[in-house]
Design a protein around this motif. Sequence first.
Motif, PDB file in Angstrom:
ATOM      1  N   LYS A 137       0.878  -1.142   0.014  1.00  0.00           N
ATOM      2  CA  LYS A 137      -0.114  -0.004   0.018  1.00  0.00           C
ATOM      3  C   LYS A 137       0.862   1.150  -0.053  1.00  0.00           C
ATOM      4  O   LYS A 137       0.585   2.225  -0.669  1.00  0.00           O
ATOM      5  N   SER A 187       1.026   3.778  -3.217  1.00  0.00           N
ATOM      6  CA  SER A 187       0.672   5.205  -2.994  1.00  0.00           C
ATOM      7  C   SER A 187       1.838   6.209  -3.465  1.00  0.00           C
ATOM      8  O   SER A 187       1.686   7.048  -4.297  1.00  0.00           O
ATOM      9  N   ILE A 231     -11.505   3.638   0.092  1.00  0.00           N
ATOM     10  CA  ILE A 231     -10.206   3.265   0.720  1.00  0.00           C
ATOM     11  C   ILE A 231     -10.291   4.269   1.944  1.00  0.00           C
ATOM     12  O   ILE A 231      -9.985   4.284   3.104  1.00  0.00           O
ATOM     13  N   GLY A 232     -10.422   5.741   1.232  1.00  0.00           N
ATOM     14  CA  GLY A 232     -10.486   6.866   2.363  1.00  0.00           C
ATOM     15  C   GLY A 232     -11.373   6.552   3.495  1.00  0.00           C
ATOM     16  O   GLY A 232     -11.175   7.042   4.344  1.00  0.00           O
ATOM     17  N   SER A 275       1.779   5.904  -7.173  1.00  0.00           N
ATOM     18  CA  SER A 275       0.777   6.696  -7.994  1.00  0.00           C
ATOM     19  C   SER A 275       1.009   8.217  -7.882  1.00  0.00           C
ATOM     20  O   SER A 275       0.696   8.794  -8.893  1.00  0.00           O
ATOM     21  N   GLN A 276       1.430   8.697  -6.750  1.00  0.00           N
ATOM     22  CA  GLN A 276       1.779   9.974  -6.662  1.00  0.00           C
ATOM     23  C   GLN A 276       2.833  10.617  -7.760  1.00  0.00           C
ATOM     24  O   GLN A 276       2.755  11.376  -8.436  1.00  0.00           O
ATOM     25  N   LYS A 289     -10.275   4.669  -4.455  1.00  0.00           N
ATOM     26  CA  LYS A 289      -9.621   5.651  -3.753  1.00  0.00           C
ATOM     27  C   LYS A 289     -10.772   6.091  -2.667  1.00  0.00           C
ATOM     28  O   LYS A 289     -10.259   6.054  -1.551  1.00  0.00           O
ATOM     29  N   HIS A 290     -11.738   6.434  -2.996  1.00  0.00           N
ATOM     30  CA  HIS A 290     -12.930   6.904  -2.285  1.00  0.00           C
ATOM     31  C   HIS A 290     -13.187   6.021  -1.123  1.00  0.00           C
ATOM     32  O   HIS A 290     -13.422   6.266  -0.147  1.00  0.00           O
ATOM     33  N   SER A 300      -2.833   7.683   2.415  1.00  0.00           N
ATOM     34  CA  SER A 300      -1.875   7.883   1.387  1.00  0.00           C
ATOM     35  C   SER A 300      -0.856   8.151   2.045  1.00  0.00           C
ATOM     36  O   SER A 300      -0.510   8.216   3.247  1.00  0.00           O
ATOM     37  N   VAL A 346     -10.724   3.657 -10.509  1.00  0.00           N
ATOM     38  CA  VAL A 346      -9.734   3.991  -9.479  1.00  0.00           C
ATOM     39  C   VAL A 346     -10.339   5.071  -8.527  1.00  0.00           C
ATOM     40  O   VAL A 346      -9.956   4.966  -7.495  1.00  0.00           O
ATOM     41  N   ASP A 347     -11.003   6.054  -9.316  1.00  0.00           N
ATOM     42  CA  ASP A 347     -11.560   7.038  -8.414  1.00  0.00           C
ATOM     43  C   ASP A 347     -12.480   6.370  -7.200  1.00  0.00           C
ATOM     44  O   ASP A 347     -12.471   6.760  -6.013  1.00  0.00           O
TER      45      ASP A 347
END
Length: 282
Positions: A35, A39, A159-160, A42-43, A156-157, A216, A152-153
């Motif tokens: 993870k 991250s 996971i947040g 990805s960044q 990510k949402h 993240s 992906v959005d």
Amino acid sequence: MKRSVYLEIIDYMQSLGPRCNLHQVAELFPQFSIKTLGSIYSQDYQRKMKKTHHIHYHPHRIEEYYSRFYTQAQNGCKYVLLKMADEVDLSPALLARLVLEHHLILADPNGEPPARNVLTQLLKDTTLIEDPVLANEVHTCVVTDDIYGPLVDTIKHSIGHEYEYLLQRKLEEASMVYLDEDQLRAKGYDKTPDFKLEIPVAVDGHVVNWIESKASFGDDDSHQTYLKEQFWSYWNRFGPGLVIYWFGFIDELDVNREKGILLMDHFPRDVVTMNPLSVTPS
């Protein structure tokens, strides 16, 4: 994570090319979770796309991409957009969006671009794309891309929310009284942390009035953006607070403790709580 180690990871990832294998990276850096590495990758990839954005979004380049796609698709070639994305070093989902938008412009009687929400809906549900070949190509790009796109959005949402819920459970287990974002907004606050503590606590000798959850890795760019757009605003409204980067952060960024913003990669283990009976009612 020391910045020197972070830079080593970035250099190694970039040496692997656009299709970075995170498990291969993990073999060289086993002390970090997938993870965390994911991250970081990805960044870094998103920064790269921003720097090269102007190249791919030039009208002549878009026409070239579309022409190549159309010619190869007509000849029965498969995975045209996916292969092209690797060749030109562009995110598959972003390339699919460019080609789809150009296709819709050509199909429009007035040559008008589609509304943003229409384009987004087609990417989310490719069965709505009338051209079956293009629909299949776009779908392949969306499900393959692990950095960009509606799939992906959504991930990510999710996971947040997962880590916000984890933080909420930790607060309740520690018997901390808090207000969440919805409750704070109901009180009229526009920019709010994930949790505002009703009774402050002390962490590592520092007072904490609020806690922010970030699912993240905290690198230089993202942290500076968060400081400017979120953390200092929280500090102005609520005083000192704590940011938890669940996937780690560059150690050298934790320089604002004395000013009132602490960084951690886990829920604090040693928390000094204030006796509620000693708090004078307002």
